[in-house]
Design a protein around this motif. Structure first.
Motif, PDB file in Angstrom:
ATOM      1  N   LEU A 142      -5.188   0.710  10.147  1.00  0.00           N
ATOM      2  CA  LEU A 142      -3.797   1.101  10.359  1.00  0.00           C
ATOM      3  C   LEU A 142      -2.949  -0.127  10.664  1.00  0.00           C
ATOM      4  N   SER A 143      -1.734  -0.127  10.166  1.00  0.00           N
ATOM      5  CA  SER A 143      -0.834  -1.246  10.421  1.00  0.00           C
ATOM      6  C   SER A 143      -0.640  -1.462  11.915  1.00  0.00           C
ATOM      7  N   ARG A 144      -0.436  -0.361  12.613  1.00  0.00           N
ATOM      8  CA  ARG A 144      -0.182  -0.478  14.046  1.00  0.00           C
ATOM      9  C   ARG A 144      -1.404  -1.064  14.759  1.00  0.00           C
ATOM     10  N   TYR A 167       1.703  -6.853   6.899  1.00  0.00           N
ATOM     11  CA  TYR A 167       0.715  -5.907   7.440  1.00  0.00           C
ATOM     12  C   TYR A 167       1.243  -4.971   8.509  1.00  0.00           C
ATOM     13  N   THR A 224       4.263  -2.229   7.160  1.00  0.00           N
ATOM     14  CA  THR A 224       4.082  -1.736   5.797  1.00  0.00           C
ATOM     15  C   THR A 224       4.589  -0.322   5.624  1.00  0.00           C
ATOM     16  N   ASP A 225       5.149  -0.097   4.501  1.00  0.00           N
ATOM     17  CA  ASP A 225       5.509   1.255   4.134  1.00  0.00           C
ATOM     18  C   ASP A 225       5.216   1.392   2.650  1.00  0.00           C
ATOM     19  N   ARG A 226       4.184   0.683   2.252  1.00  0.00           N
ATOM     20  CA  ARG A 226       3.908   0.623   0.817  1.00  0.00           C
ATOM     21  C   ARG A 226       2.989   1.763   0.406  1.00  0.00           C
ATOM     22  N   ILE A 227       3.249   2.275  -0.730  1.00  0.00           N
ATOM     23  CA  ILE A 227       2.487   3.416  -1.214  1.00  0.00           C
ATOM     24  C   ILE A 227       1.410   2.896  -2.160  1.00  0.00           C
ATOM     25  N   LYS A 228       0.261   3.503  -2.100  1.00  0.00           N
ATOM     26  CA  LYS A 228      -0.829   3.077  -2.991  1.00  0.00           C
ATOM     27  C   LYS A 228      -0.402   3.137  -4.440  1.00  0.00           C
ATOM     28  N   LEU A 253       0.135   6.242  -6.585  1.00  0.00           N
ATOM     29  CA  LEU A 253       1.224   7.077  -6.131  1.00  0.00           C
ATOM     30  C   LEU A 253       2.549   6.500  -6.605  1.00  0.00           C
TER      31      LEU A 253
END
Lengths: 479, 331
Positions: B3-5, B306, B309-313, B316
């Protein structure tokens, strides 16, 4: 001074370890013998060692004020509570039966409502329920199960009978303390575990994981499961983190998740978004989805109800399961068991007076000094009236409250909760306790071996809640 | 998968642990140094405050730069966000929220250390007590590092521990060199000041490098050799070159690291092309500041790649884009 069980005064209450003739009960015989073999101060030393172990292990709940966290350990009593395997087997059956009926009830309530049509369950109770979610009507969660994790509180009365006091179906907590208590006991009493066959409790996380995995909407070998926590400020944060760790799954907060245009739930990882199959949520219904419930909630995930209702993600416990977590609904559980399962309840309910019915309400108002009055929807032991210990003024206040909203109150006779020897200032004294086993429902059912025993540390007190001076004990199911 | 967090918190946890250890070490080494030097020569405590970059905050709250004030400020002062106690607290808060990921033993040591540091802070008032206290801090931090390294999978999560630790180490080394070496470098080329060697030695000790320097650099302790050792030696774990290479290795096993790798390449060229003989006092300051800024850029790029991130695979993204195309076509 060494322990002499003869001097231990259980009064005329039921004591879990010591029988009426001041002799240890059969299941507790070895532990009592061991305890009385200890030298002076040894108990106190062990108790101190246990406390230190908990401190270092960080088994704490945190109270935050002015930006700094204060860690409190939950008081732990080293004298175990012992239950015979035979008694427990029967109790287990009763708990499984009960949760089965509760799940049938919830599913029925969100579909046909046959139990109302057949006049077993009154419609007006549902109409006033604060935990009924109209958004859940018509939804089919996997396996038809809504309450996957249930924590039912058991108490024992003077005559030795176990009763169910309430069923926690929303986000029941405490199981991590059950697991950690056992770990501490093994550290401080290794000798006892050697020649006593105590049923292990530590398979709970595995069972929980398997149950959660069985709900996955995508048939895959490794479904992606997460534990959803409201965050570090929640008093049960330790447990959320602990369970995630023990299951080897991610612990996420609402902001880690998002619902995409495909109505699936994703978590934000360093490699982008990854789809989630099952969410073990420890966030209350109303904070789950700001699009549907509390719009200001920052703990939830917008759109998650949409994803759930389409079957793209499984949520445990299912939203809306709390409809059965209501002290008025509780009173109907024995009838539910008969209605849905055609069986008699194995574990009885505590007799409950519903103030919504005029005759029962009158009885309650006339007997306030003998009864325990509880609000239907509170947890944590708040907002209760314990009749025998109340003042006239308090009783008058409650009478007013009850008259204003009779549906919101139930009353029960004051039980003489059973006791167990508890270390108080170096001496063993009887203290009242209850027991919270945890029941998992998935493809099959599972009940913890024992559960979390909570003990009221104040002399004579009947309130075991952690927020109100309660502590806990390890619970042993022995052959 | 991480997870990014979690990545961000693990990274900061490692940085804070490293910071606590480094701060403890520079205080301890400086105490020892001062015992060896005559009053007129001794650099006093001011450089230590400068190294930690907190001169303004210090002078706001303390009238004098003496041993006690500095020790209190750097060890236990709640007002100093970089104090050892605050570093440990921050490390612990970060670990508390990632406890599910990090080995249990790591949490127990850190938790214990946090309590120790808090409960024994009165010890730091005496030199003897302070020595004991700081030794305990350093050892526990090393125990944590060892625990992580020995019982946590060396997976992507672990890379963030290494990233945090290496960047923090590199940063500390630049600071120690900037301040301590800066004060020592001769204004004139051949000037030799008495007690110089003791002070260069203490620079090495501040970075736990003395013993390894002696083994690997076969000249007596002198300025130019110490400088190039701490800057360019590839094997010593706290040299800037080593830390930067560590960061590179981590980045190579992480996705989307091109930007950070580019900045790092720039940093590596700076480090390896530097010639310590060209560095006068002024040049050194400039050079070290440049390294610090570039290290900061690497951090920012990690954050961008990292932590936010809000990137979608990919798959998708494709479906989304094609559905968008279709909509536009329909319109």
């Amino acid at each position: 001074m060494r322990i002499k069980w003869k001097d231990y005064e259980a009064n005329d209450l039921f004591d879990e370890l010591i029988g009426t003739t001041s002799r240890p009960r059969k299941a507790a015989r070895s532990v009592c013998k061991y305890l009385s073999s200890l030298r002076e101060n040894e108990l106190q030393d062990i108790s101190h060692a246990a406390e230190m172990a908990m401190h270092v292990m960080g088994i704490t709940f945190t109270v935050y004020s002015e930006g700094t966290g204060i860690d409190r350990t939950w008081p732990f009593d080293i004298i175990p509570r012992v239950i015979s395997a035979r008694e427990w087997a029967r109790t287990e059956e009763g708990l499984i039966q009960r949760v089965k009926a509760l799940n049938c009830f919830i599913d029925d309530i969100y579909h046909e409502q046959n139990i109302i049509k057949d006049e077993i369950f009154p419609e007006e109770v549902l109409a006033d329920s604060v935990n009924f979610r109209k958004e859940c009507v018509g939804i089919d969660p996997p396996l038809g199960i809504w309450a996957h994790i249930c924590g039912s509180d058991l108490v024992r009365d003077k005559d030795g009978t176990l009763y169910v006091l309430e069923d926690n179906l929303r986000v029941p907590s405490g199981v991590s303390y059950m697991l950690e208590n056992r770990m501490v006991m093994k550290r401080v009493f290794p000798e006892l575990f050697e020649d006593y066959s105590i049923q292990p409790v530590d398979d709970y996380p595995t069972r929980l994981f398997d149950m959660l995995a069985s709900m996955s909407p995508r048939p895959a070998d490794y479904p992606t499961i997460v534990v959803l926590t409201p965050g570090i400020y929640n008093s049960a944060y330790f447990e959320h983190s602990y369970l995630a760790q023990q299951m080897g799954v991610e612990l996420v907060e609402g902001s880690d998740l998002m619902v995409s245009e495909d109505d699936c739930v994703y978590m934000r990882t360093i490699e982008g978004l990854e789809r989630i199959d099952v969410i073990y949520r420890r966030v209350d219904d109303l904070f789950l989805d700001p699009e549907v419930f509390e719009p200001e909630s920052t703990l939830g995930i917008p759109g998650i109800m949409r994803a759930w209702s389409k079957g793209n993600v499984a949520i445990a416990n299912a939203p809306g399961a709390g409809v059965a977590d209501d002290k008025v609904v509780y009173a109907f559980v024995p009838k539910m068991i008969e209605y849905y399962l055609g069986e008699k309840a194995i574990i009885p309910n505590v007799q409950t007076y519903l103030c919504m019915y005029k005759d029962e309400c009158d009885y309650v108002l006339n007997n306030l000094d003998k009864l325990v009055v509880k609000p239907a929807n509170e947890s944590g032991g708040y907002g209760m009236l314990i009749g025998p210990n109340s003042t006239k003024k308090e009783r008058e206040q409650f009478a007013d409250l009850i008259k204003k909203k009779p549906r919101n109150y139930v009353a029960q006779p004051t039980l003489s909760l059973s006791t167990a020897p508890t270390l108080c200032d170096g001496k063993l004294e009887p203290r009242h306790l209850d027991l919270r086993p945890f029941i998992l429902s998935g493809e099959s059912s599972y009940v913890t071996r024992g559960g979390l025993t909570r003990v009221a540390l104040k002399k004579g007190s009947l309130v075991v809640n952690s927020s109100q001076g309660g502590g806990s004990k390890d619970t042993w199911i022995v052959e | 998968m991480i997870l990014s967090r979690v990545a961000e918190r693990i990274y900061w946890m490692a940085r804070y642990i490293e910071r606590a250890e480094n701060t403890a070490r520079i205080i301890m080494v400086n105490s020892n140094l001062l015992l060896d030097l005559p009053k007129g020569i001794a650099p006093g405590w001011e450089p230590i405050i400068t190294i930690t970059g907190s001169s303004d905050l210090f002078s706001e709250h303390y009238a004098e730069v003496d041993e006690r004030s500095v020790a209190k400020f750097l060890i236990s002062d709640k007002l100093n966000p970089g104090s050892i106690l605050n570093s440990l607290l921050s490390a612990r808060e970060n670990l508390r929220t990632t406890r599910a990921i990090v080995p249990r033993g790591t949490w127990e040591v850190l938790n214990d250390l946090h309590y120790y540091a808090e409960e024994n802070k009165s010890k730091i008032l005496s030199r003897k007590g302070r020595y004991e206290y700081l030794t305990h801090i350093i050892r526990s931090c090393q125990l944590i590092a060892g625990n992580i390294s020995g019982s946590m999978s060396h997976d992507q999560t672990y890379e963030f521990v290494r990233l945090g630790r290496s960047l923090e180490r590199a940063d500390m080394t630049t600071r120690v060199l900037e301040v301590r070496a800066g004060n020592l470098l001769p204004k004139l080329a051949d000037e030799f000041k008495p007690f110089d060697d003791i002070q260069w030695k203490s620079i090495l000790e501040s970075l736990a490098a003395y013993q390894m320097y002696r083994r690997h650099v076969h000249v007596r302790v002198k300025g130019s050799a110490v400088m190039s050792y701490l800057l360019q030696d590839k094997q010593f774990p706290r040299s800037i070159a080593h830390c930067v290479n560590e960061v590179e290795n981590c980045l190579r096993s992480l996705p989307d690291s091109d930007d950070a790798l580019r900045t790092l390449g720039h940093l590596q060229r700076l480090v390896f092309e530097a010639d310590e003989k060209d560095m006068g006092r002024k040049m050194l300051n400039k050079f070290m500041s440049k390294l610090q800024v570039t290290l900061g850029q690497v951090h920012d790029q990690l954050s961008l790649a990292y932590y936010q991130t809000d990137r979608i695979k990919e798959e998708l993204v494709e479906t989304k884009e094609s559905s968008k195309d279709r909509k536009e076509f329909a319109a």
